[in-house]
Design an enzyme around this catalytic site. Structure first.
Site, PDB file in Angstrom:
ATOM      1  N   GLY A   1       0.800  -1.221   0.000  1.00  0.00           N
ATOM      2  CA  GLY A   1       0.000   0.000   0.000  1.00  0.00           C
ATOM      3  C   GLY A   1       0.830   1.267   0.000  1.00  0.00           C
ATOM      4  O   GLY A   1       1.872   1.358  -0.652  1.00  0.00           O
TER       5      GLY A   1
ATOM      6  N   ASP B   1       2.578   2.511   2.386  1.00  0.00           N
ATOM      7  CA  ASP B   1       3.869   2.243   3.042  1.00  0.00           C
ATOM      8  C   ASP B   1       4.897   1.777   1.995  1.00  0.00           C
ATOM      9  O   ASP B   1       6.034   2.291   1.943  1.00  0.00           O
ATOM     10  CB  ASP B   1       3.634   1.157   4.107  1.00  0.00           C
ATOM     11  CG  ASP B   1       4.771   0.981   5.084  1.00  0.00           C
ATOM     12  OD1 ASP B   1       5.683   1.831   5.101  1.00  0.00           O
ATOM     13  OD2 ASP B   1       4.746  -0.003   5.851  1.00  0.00           O
TER      14      ASP B   1
HETATM   15  N1  AR6 Z   1      -0.828   7.798  -2.049  1.00  0.00           N
HETATM   16  C1  AR6 Z   1      -1.943   7.967  -1.316  1.00  0.00           C
HETATM   17  N2  AR6 Z   1      -2.692   6.947  -0.852  1.00  0.00           N
HETATM   18  C2  AR6 Z   1      -2.287   5.685  -1.178  1.00  0.00           C
HETATM   19  C3  AR6 Z   1      -1.125   5.424  -1.943  1.00  0.00           C
HETATM   20  C4  AR6 Z   1      -0.373   6.544  -2.385  1.00  0.00           C
HETATM   21  N3  AR6 Z   1       0.744   6.420  -3.096  1.00  0.00           N
HETATM   22  N4  AR6 Z   1      -1.013   4.078  -2.065  1.00  0.00           N
HETATM   23  C5  AR6 Z   1      -2.057   3.511  -1.430  1.00  0.00           C
HETATM   24  N5  AR6 Z   1      -2.835   4.482  -0.893  1.00  0.00           N
HETATM   25  P1  AR6 Z   1      -2.919   0.865   3.160  1.00  0.00           P
HETATM   26  P2  AR6 Z   1      -3.565   0.582   6.031  1.00  0.00           P
HETATM   27  C6  AR6 Z   1      -4.078   4.376  -0.105  1.00  0.00           C
HETATM   28  O1  AR6 Z   1      -3.276  -0.560   2.916  1.00  0.00           O
HETATM   29  O2  AR6 Z   1      -4.954   0.174   5.718  1.00  0.00           O
HETATM   30  C7  AR6 Z   1       0.831  -1.765   4.658  1.00  0.00           C
HETATM   31  O3  AR6 Z   1       1.264  -2.989   4.145  1.00  0.00           O
HETATM   32  C8  AR6 Z   1      -4.892   3.116  -0.216  1.00  0.00           C
HETATM   33  O4  AR6 Z   1      -5.668   3.112  -1.404  1.00  0.00           O
HETATM   34  O5  AR6 Z   1      -1.713   1.419   2.518  1.00  0.00           O
HETATM   35  O6  AR6 Z   1      -3.312   1.556   7.139  1.00  0.00           O
HETATM   36  C9  AR6 Z   1       1.507  -1.416   5.984  1.00  0.00           C
HETATM   37  O7  AR6 Z   1       2.824  -1.886   6.051  1.00  0.00           O
HETATM   38  C10 AR6 Z   1      -5.772   3.222   1.030  1.00  0.00           C
HETATM   39  O8  AR6 Z   1      -6.886   4.071   0.782  1.00  0.00           O
HETATM   40  O9  AR6 Z   1      -2.750   1.164   4.760  1.00  0.00           O
HETATM   41  C11 AR6 Z   1       0.615  -2.086   6.985  1.00  0.00           C
HETATM   42  O10 AR6 Z   1       0.947  -3.456   7.152  1.00  0.00           O
HETATM   43  C12 AR6 Z   1      -4.859   3.929   2.040  1.00  0.00           C
HETATM   44  O11 AR6 Z   1      -3.735   4.400   1.274  1.00  0.00           O
HETATM   45  C13 AR6 Z   1      -0.754  -1.977   6.379  1.00  0.00           C
HETATM   46  O12 AR6 Z   1      -0.554  -1.861   4.962  1.00  0.00           O
HETATM   47  C14 AR6 Z   1      -4.365   3.076   3.169  1.00  0.00           C
HETATM   48  O13 AR6 Z   1      -4.184   1.740   2.733  1.00  0.00           O
HETATM   49  C15 AR6 Z   1      -1.476  -0.738   6.831  1.00  0.00           C
HETATM   50  O14 AR6 Z   1      -2.785  -0.767   6.356  1.00  0.00           O
END
Ligand code: AR6
Length: 169
Positions: free
Chosen positions: A32, A34
């Site tokens: 994601g 991260d």
């Molecule tokens: N810019 C903005 N938003 C984004 C981007 C980007 N480049 N990429 C993804 N998103 P997630 P969580 C959005 O899963 O639910 C990781 O593996 C995405 O569409 O990134 O807090 C960490 O290491 C979604 O709406 O974070 C943890 O293990 C939002 O970011 C876990 O995921 C959050 O999705 C954290 O899960």
């Protein structure tokens, strides 16, 4: 109170004082947002993160930004959604609050957040957006806060939560 707005975009492109990372408790990277942040920042970010020895859910820790166009990255760990009875709302509010505490302490003026916990952590986005917006609007940080959503659909949810919060005063 901060100035708060919502947009669609890629948070790794934001040339601001700090972007917030939706990390996990190990701070060793992941998927994601991260994954996107670590890929663009480069290996030095992972090295600095490892030295921080993890982060508890609801807490936040700051690093440099390396090859990202922002100045700093604030890593926070959102709650994993387990149905709502495991203090998920309190933990999520704490993520937004402690990240802004760091921004205030550092004298930052511009901060960008992703939609914390609503991706692989499964937090229902409408409720997450309400918590995010109300926590930001209650914070003493007086700079500019942007919530950068990855899709227009997500942006619309945060926009609605923001308008509702402003209507209710
Ligand atoms: N810019 C903005 N938003 C984004 C981007 C980007 N480049 N990429 C993804 N998103 P997630 P969580 C959005 O899963 O639910 C990781 O593996 C995405 O569409 O990134 O807090 C960490 O290491 C979604 O709406 O974070 C943890 O293990 C939002 O970011 C876990 O995921 C959050 O999705 C954290 O899960």
């Amino acid at each position: 109170m901060p100035t708060l707005f919502v947009k669609t975009g890629d948070i790794t492109e934001e040339a601001v004082d700090a972007i917030v990372n939706a990390a996990n408790a190990t701070l060793r990277g992941g998927g994601g947002v991260d994954g996107a942040i670590h890929r663009k920042a480069g290996w030095e970010l992972l090295e600095e993160c490892v030295r921080l020895k993890g982060c508890a859910p609801g807490d936040a820790k700051m690093t440099r930004a390396y090859r990202l166009p922002c100045r700093a990255v604030i890593h926070t760990v959102g709650p994993i959604w387990k149905g709502g009875a495991q203090r998920e709302a309190e933990t999520l509010a704490s993520c937004w609050r402690t990240s802004l505490d760091i921004a205030l302490r550092e004298g930052f003026r511009t901060v960008r957040f992703p939609s914390i916990s609503t991706g692989s952590y499964g937090y229902p986005i409408r409720e997450a957006a309400r918590i995010a917006v109300s926590t930001v609007l209650a914070h003493p940080f007086a700079g500019e806060v942007g919530i950068v959503c990855f899709t227009d659909e997500d942006r619309a949810v945060y926009q609605e939560a923001l308008e509702e919060a402003l209507r209710e005063g």
